[in-house]
Design an enzyme around this catalytic site. Sequence first.
Site, PDB file in Angstrom:
ATOM      1  N   PRO A 124       0.831  -1.212   0.000  1.00  0.00           N
ATOM      2  CA  PRO A 124       0.000   0.000   0.000  1.00  0.00           C
ATOM      3  C   PRO A 124       0.861   1.257   0.000  1.00  0.00           C
ATOM      4  CG  PRO A 124      -0.804  -1.579   1.603  1.00  0.00           C
ATOM      5  CD  PRO A 124       0.522  -2.095   1.130  1.00  0.00           C
ATOM      6  N   GLU A 125       0.459   2.242  -0.786  1.00  0.00           N
ATOM      7  CA  GLU A 125       1.198   3.489  -0.892  1.00  0.00           C
ATOM      8  C   GLU A 125       0.332   4.651  -0.378  1.00  0.00           C
ATOM      9  OE1 GLU A 125       3.122   3.881  -4.767  1.00  0.00           O
ATOM     10  OE2 GLU A 125       2.925   1.724  -5.088  1.00  0.00           O
TER      11      GLU A 125
ATOM     12  N   LYS B  22       3.571   5.885   4.172  1.00  0.00           N
ATOM     13  CA  LYS B  22       2.837   4.637   3.986  1.00  0.00           C
ATOM     14  C   LYS B  22       2.343   4.054   5.304  1.00  0.00           C
ATOM     15  CE  LYS B  22       5.712   3.270   0.005  1.00  0.00           C
ATOM     16  NZ  LYS B  22       6.582   2.194  -0.528  1.00  0.00           N
TER      17      LYS B  22
ATOM     18  N   LYS C 268      21.459  13.818  -6.122  1.00  0.00           N
ATOM     19  CA  LYS C 268      21.125  12.400  -6.251  1.00  0.00           C
ATOM     20  C   LYS C 268      21.637  11.875  -7.589  1.00  0.00           C
ATOM     21  CE  LYS C 268      18.773  11.959  -2.372  1.00  0.00           C
ATOM     22  NZ  LYS C 268      19.048  13.283  -1.824  1.00  0.00           N
TER      23      LYS C 268
ATOM     24  N   ARG D 202      13.575  -3.555  -9.431  1.00  0.00           N
ATOM     25  CA  ARG D 202      12.185  -3.098  -9.381  1.00  0.00           C
ATOM     26  C   ARG D 202      11.614  -3.074 -10.794  1.00  0.00           C
ATOM     27  NH1 ARG D 202      10.505  -0.249  -4.767  1.00  0.00           N
ATOM     28  NH2 ARG D 202      12.159   0.224  -3.263  1.00  0.00           N
TER      29      ARG D 202
END
Length: 271
Positions: free
Chosen positions: A2-3, A58, A150, A259
């Site tokens: 669940p997000e 979350k 990043k 992913r």
Amino acid sequence: MPEWPEMETYRKLLAERIVGQPVTQVEVTRPKSINVEPDIFSEQLIGRTVLFVERRGKMLLFHLDNGKRLLLHLMLGGMIRFGPPGEIQDRSVQVAIGFPAGVMCFIGLRLGYIHLYTVKEVEAHLAKLGPDPFDKRLTFERFKKLFAGKRGSLKTTLVNQQVVSGIGNCYADEIAFDAGIRPDARISELEPDTWERLYNSMHSVLKEAASYGGYMEMPLTADDTLTGGFNDRCRVYDRDGQPCLRCGGTVERGEINSRKMFFCPSCQKGR
């Protein structure tokens, strides 16, 4: 897992049912799902009233009238069910908390947990959590600074809970699609005008998904027709091999750092 939209849906639905309600019973069938001894867990909860339900990324926080907090993280495979006593017959219920209005059951908490904390302990536990996508302090300028320096891909950075909290595999792909960017685009290579599209897409995608109950079909109650409604409205997630709803191209599936990712190579070319 669940997000943001799924947990925001759970938060709203649960708040309608348990806020102002005292805990009447507690049952723990899997002690590993909690962080104290079951008898202490029960003693600390029974008779306590839930003042409000808060979402952090979350996770959900249940604020109790004795100053304690219940921190819930469903992780992979976890879900919540709420209903009259005896209605939920599921052998995988690890923790059940009863209220006058019904029983809140936590199911499939093999990786997830529901922990009892003081306020200080909660804040220490969540100290590294990134800002909520809808935090009023998360201005466009601050959003850009979170990604500064990043080196990874857009998707791996979006799902990093220490950067922005609440976004996972599904919505990272949906946000990237809405902004017209490939999920595997390198953060360091994104064009200056891309950031505003990304910032706006994050808000619009999450808001729309929450309005349809998120994409995960895990109803809270037997008559819950909201939860999971966004599943049929996903533009790219789990739609590999299907026509792109924007340009008619074919949605593809790829992989980034183990992913899965879904995108349309025909119209997601922007950086």
